[in-house]
Motif scaffolding. Structure first.
Motif, mmCIF file in Angstrom:
data_model
loop_
_atom_site.group_PDB
_atom_site.id
_atom_site.type_symbol
_atom_site.label_atom_id
_atom_site.label_comp_id
_atom_site.label_asym_id
_atom_site.label_seq_id
_atom_site.Cartn_x
_atom_site.Cartn_y
_atom_site.Cartn_z
ATOM 1 N N MET A 156 19.491 31.526 32.761
ATOM 2 C CA MET A 156 19.702 31.080 34.151
ATOM 3 C C MET A 156 19.210 32.171 34.967
ATOM 4 N N ALA A 157 18.592 31.921 36.178
ATOM 5 C CA ALA A 157 17.986 32.811 37.191
ATOM 6 C C ALA A 157 18.850 33.875 37.612
ATOM 7 N N CYS A 158 19.963 33.625 37.846
ATOM 8 C CA CYS A 158 21.002 34.423 38.419
ATOM 9 C C CYS A 158 21.475 35.640 37.661
ATOM 10 N N SER A 159 21.731 35.318 36.375
ATOM 11 C CA SER A 159 22.449 35.995 35.639
ATOM 12 C C SER A 159 22.280 37.648 35.582
ATOM 13 N N ARG A 160 20.997 37.974 35.796
ATOM 14 C CA ARG A 160 20.751 39.452 35.713
ATOM 15 C C ARG A 160 21.552 40.015 36.862
ATOM 16 N N TYR A 161 21.827 39.440 37.718
ATOM 17 C CA TYR A 161 22.608 40.154 38.926
ATOM 18 C C TYR A 161 23.936 39.955 39.209
ATOM 19 N N GLU A 162 24.404 38.765 38.476
ATOM 20 C CA GLU A 162 25.825 38.200 38.588
ATOM 21 C C GLU A 162 26.867 39.083 38.116
ATOM 22 N N TYR A 163 26.498 40.229 37.487
ATOM 23 C CA TYR A 163 27.506 41.274 37.311
ATOM 24 C C TYR A 163 28.296 41.571 38.643
ATOM 25 N N VAL A 164 27.613 41.942 39.776
ATOM 26 C CA VAL A 164 28.168 42.235 40.811
ATOM 27 C C VAL A 164 29.473 41.566 41.133
ATOM 28 N N LYS A 165 29.466 40.289 40.732
ATOM 29 C CA LYS A 165 30.878 39.497 40.701
ATOM 30 C C LYS A 165 32.095 40.344 40.335
ATOM 31 N N SER A 166 31.897 41.173 39.254
ATOM 32 C CA SER A 166 33.101 41.614 38.560
ATOM 33 C C SER A 166 33.492 42.856 39.512
ATOM 34 N N TYR A 167 32.709 43.007 40.618
ATOM 35 C CA TYR A 167 32.963 44.174 41.179
ATOM 36 C C TYR A 167 34.396 43.721 42.420
ATOM 37 N N GLU A 168 34.712 42.487 42.505
ATOM 38 C CA GLU A 168 35.660 42.115 43.450
ATOM 39 C C GLU A 168 37.050 42.468 42.751
ATOM 40 N N GLN A 169 37.863 42.885 43.632
ATOM 41 C CA GLN A 169 39.160 43.362 43.010
ATOM 42 C C GLN A 169 40.295 42.420 43.208
ATOM 43 N N ASP A 170 40.975 42.403 42.028
ATOM 44 C CA ASP A 170 42.349 41.547 42.097
ATOM 45 C C ASP A 170 43.136 42.073 43.318
ATOM 46 N N ASP A 171 43.720 40.976 44.265
ATOM 47 C CA ASP A 171 44.688 41.367 45.266
ATOM 48 C C ASP A 171 45.823 40.514 45.331
ATOM 49 N N LYS A 172 46.192 40.093 44.410
ATOM 50 C CA LYS A 172 47.484 39.149 44.255
ATOM 51 C C LYS A 172 48.624 39.992 44.934
ATOM 52 N N ILE A 173 49.441 39.179 45.722
ATOM 53 C CA ILE A 173 50.793 39.737 46.249
ATOM 54 C C ILE A 173 51.758 39.557 45.358
ATOM 55 N N LEU A 174 52.601 40.566 45.217
ATOM 56 C CA LEU A 174 53.934 40.432 44.549
ATOM 57 C C LEU A 174 54.566 39.460 44.519
#
Lengths: 285, 285, 285, 285
Positions: free
Chosen positions: D1-19
């Motif tokens: 798929m065309a996007c895959s090379r760049y898709e790793y950047v999605k993993s930079y989003e950080q979890d911010d679930k509230i207690l």
């Protein structure tokens, strides 16, 4: 299952994964080590053996955690640099922090008797912190900051303790004597009053200890020899560019460089001995 | 000042203050303790002395950090509960986590030889985590979760090792024998085949160890006697309400309760001796 | 003071300062915009005016927050890139996130009637997120990811809606027809069945909209003319190197480049008009 | 798929679930609303219609996000309280914060013309923040803090603007006149000089606006009537216990209470009309 009613409490653990692609630095600091040093009668201004215990603990940490590319120790603190792309413990902050702190502490206590005469009179304690550095420049500046710190402190302490131990000043008198002086003043004082050229004092005291992962090759060995990997303690300036040109593996793609020595120091001897022992154990089985 | 150019790196440290008014639980876990237990030939299914080392380390942590109101240990883990309104280390997460982990580790290594015959063959390592619980109910459920865990595991392990050590089954055979059994089945098996009433086995194995801060009063002492404060290890059920009625100081405004004993166990003896020694030292000065 | 008894609750606010020296990207996404587009009868596959509303909102955000060096919009989303060393709102995450989201939303609603015939039938809503990128390469990859996304989606949607609107297929039939096809297949289908060369369709649909801060100079103006600063919408490929060579101000030390145009589009016209108006108001006072 | 090379950047989003199990409060604040109020000629010290726009936006937020149990608005700020156990947007902080801020902003702009004569001359902007409160007492103290704030400010502003608008003092003179005065002094001043009993001024100005989810029942309706759910604006004291006794649904298990009124105010009228319209639309289909 018996536990299930309570297991929801597990969901209260919060994700603490560290941002990818940044340098992870963990710095360990002795808790109330001023008091600890006095209680164990450390030599002033530097206790070579006490520093060796710190270095032994630092080496143990780097042996355990392979993604640490550099360690830097001075006084009662030690910094460890994980490579940018480490995925050790999924980059979870609490795991990284607590493992490194625990391993350091454990090794400090276990190494104590190998270097110190006097037994430990109570349990030493260290705190740890994680700091993130996005760029190589940031990382170098961090390490330069710590090495500039040891320079400033050690020059002061060297002068201070000379005044106290040899000139018989009280602590307060020595403090007053040094208040407001520049580096050059303290260098001059050491030279004029005590005949000491500060720059010839042991490098470990002046520069701290840098731990690098290297292939150790004895001078006497064949040039082709690949050597044996070990954590090598060196005491050099890391503020200038020279250090980084020589040890390109730190910032680059990590391949341990070669380290040629005339003879092994105690730290290296122990590591290599441990490696041989392990291989022997494996061979036996 | 020489450092100033680099000092900006200090600003990269991030604030990690914990939300006020929540229970702070720090849980310490042994790293690869299965291997560690084998390497040090721990008795199966429980090694009383190895548990005593854990408890000694837990007690040392509570002696050091006064805002911990309860410790709970089982197997190779230990949980510490800071009171809701603690301001220790300004509630900074990394400070709390690393100090507790380091103190636990340090004390574990130092206490080892007091309980174990065999010397430590390598440095043990623990990880730590922080979990926050807003309500008293959450906190009780957390502790219940850990105690339910020791119950399930210990019953299984007791049956497993009986089958292996006394009935001569291989590990795999014992596993198969126990697969799919309920608690009642394992109780029955222990009773029928080995004449063991599970509920009469040592409470420390079945319930883990709860550490509470109490005023210890010897039975023989005068009723008026205030006693001496110490960290008291007890092995009770904490899932039911009884425990919380008896030790109201944990959830309430913290005032250590009274703990009347016939005689001191080794853990208490050591703490009280240490206290006397300290007072003696102070008296001398 | 009357408030003081309750003011302690302020201390429950937690610090959320963003790590220094990383790219801060804020991405805004329409909430349930599929439904919103239907309710407002957006043209398929692209509604030029609806995209213009998005761009107007994007421009308003960049006019307000001077440290945003690039905006990128496509479909119902918009990304904003703050320069690495911004200290806007002390880098507090919630401030940055909520201001940008609010300004975008507010401007979207206010710009609506300038581009759309039909009035807003209900309040649109956007979510926002912050993502941090340590290196320039990470940032470029992020933007490439979003632009690759618009390419894939738009090619699909263009083919899909041709099949539905011109060939009379049901949605389901069109879906089936396109399942498993590659880009080249869809290009071919558009060309063979509808006589469309995909690459000649409006660049805004195929490439999205990049917003850059530039000095706008009319072709007719004197070469020496410095022009007037404005947020310039362009529709180019940003995946290749060419874009980054041409707009070096984005990654470099920020100095807005020059942008020569033949004539002003509506977006530019409005910005420049607003600037003149403001100056006139100031001149009056 | 065309996007895959760049898709790793999605993993930079950080979890911010509230207690879990804490009250989540989101507070919205107008950005530079002093200037905004002047630019739109708000009446001093209170503009009833401008407050109605705020309340309309607050009501829209509560209509959209069902897990908000209480809204509280005063001046240019609005607080929203999510119930402790909400799982809206998986408790992700950025989602909650940005949705609420966006919905508030959007509704503010859309409601403007329903209450204000003068059109919006530029886009208003709000920031938002999330604060967590573990206990019910903390939550009550938070709301009391905001209500005490409106009391102090409104009493001051009422006196200040009387002095300026009716006694002809300059702003500075009015400031000096009020410096160091207590509440009782200002009450006295209003009464003596302007014949005003502060406590009889409109409750909305003195107490702010509390939004509650209620079943609205007209006095004229049959007692059995269940009424229609709506967000009810009330202007009462919430610092004392009376309020919490009357609206037990807020802290308890959430069941909207009954709200009996003689007649509908404009806010309620609109909500009920909207509900009827929606049902009519559904009925048509």
């Amino acid at each position: 299952m018996a536990c299930s009613r309570y297991e929801y409490v597990k969901s209260y653990e919060q994700d603490d994964k560290i941002l990818p692609n940044v340098w992870i630095v963990i710095r360990i600091d002795g808790k109330k080590f001023h008091k600890f040093a006095n209680a164990h009668k450390f030599e002033k201004p530097n206790d070579e053996n006490a520093l060796n215990v710190m270095n032994a603990a630092g080496i143990a940490v780097m042996e355990e955690f392979r993604d640490i590319v550099l360690g830097y120790g001075q006084s009662d603190e030690y910094s460890f640099v994980f490579r940018k792309d480490t995925s050790a413990f999924k980059r979870r902050a609490a795991k990284l922090l607590s493992y490194v702190t625990s391993m350091f502490t454990s090794s400090y206590v276990l190494s104590w008797s190998q270097w110190m005469q006097r037994p430990l009179s109570y349990a030493p304690c260290f705190d740890g912190r994680i700091v993130l550095y996005p760029s190589d420049e940031n990382l170098r500046d961090y390490l330069s900051w710590r090495q500039a710190d040891v320079h400033v402190n050690n020059l002061y302490n060297t002068a201070f303790w000379k005044l106290v131990l040899e000139s018989g000043l009280t602590n307060q008198q020595a403090e007053e004597r040094l208040r407001g002086t520049f580096s050059s003043d303290k260098n001059e004082l050491l030279f004029q009053e005590f005949g000491i050229n500060y720059n010839t004092l042991p490098a470990m005291y002046r520069k701290g200890t840098i731990l690098l992962r290297k292939r150790v090759v004895l001078d006497s060995q064949d040039e082709q020899e690949k050597g044996r990997q070990a954590i090598v303690p060196i005491h050099e300036d890391l503020i200038g560019n020279e250090f980084w040109k020589q040890h390109t593996e730190i910032l680059g793609k990590y391949v341990p460089g070669k380290h040629v020595v005339n003879s092994l120091n105690k730290h290296l001897e122990r590591q290599l001995a441990k490696q041989l022992e392990k291989q022997a154990t494996i061979a036996e089985i």
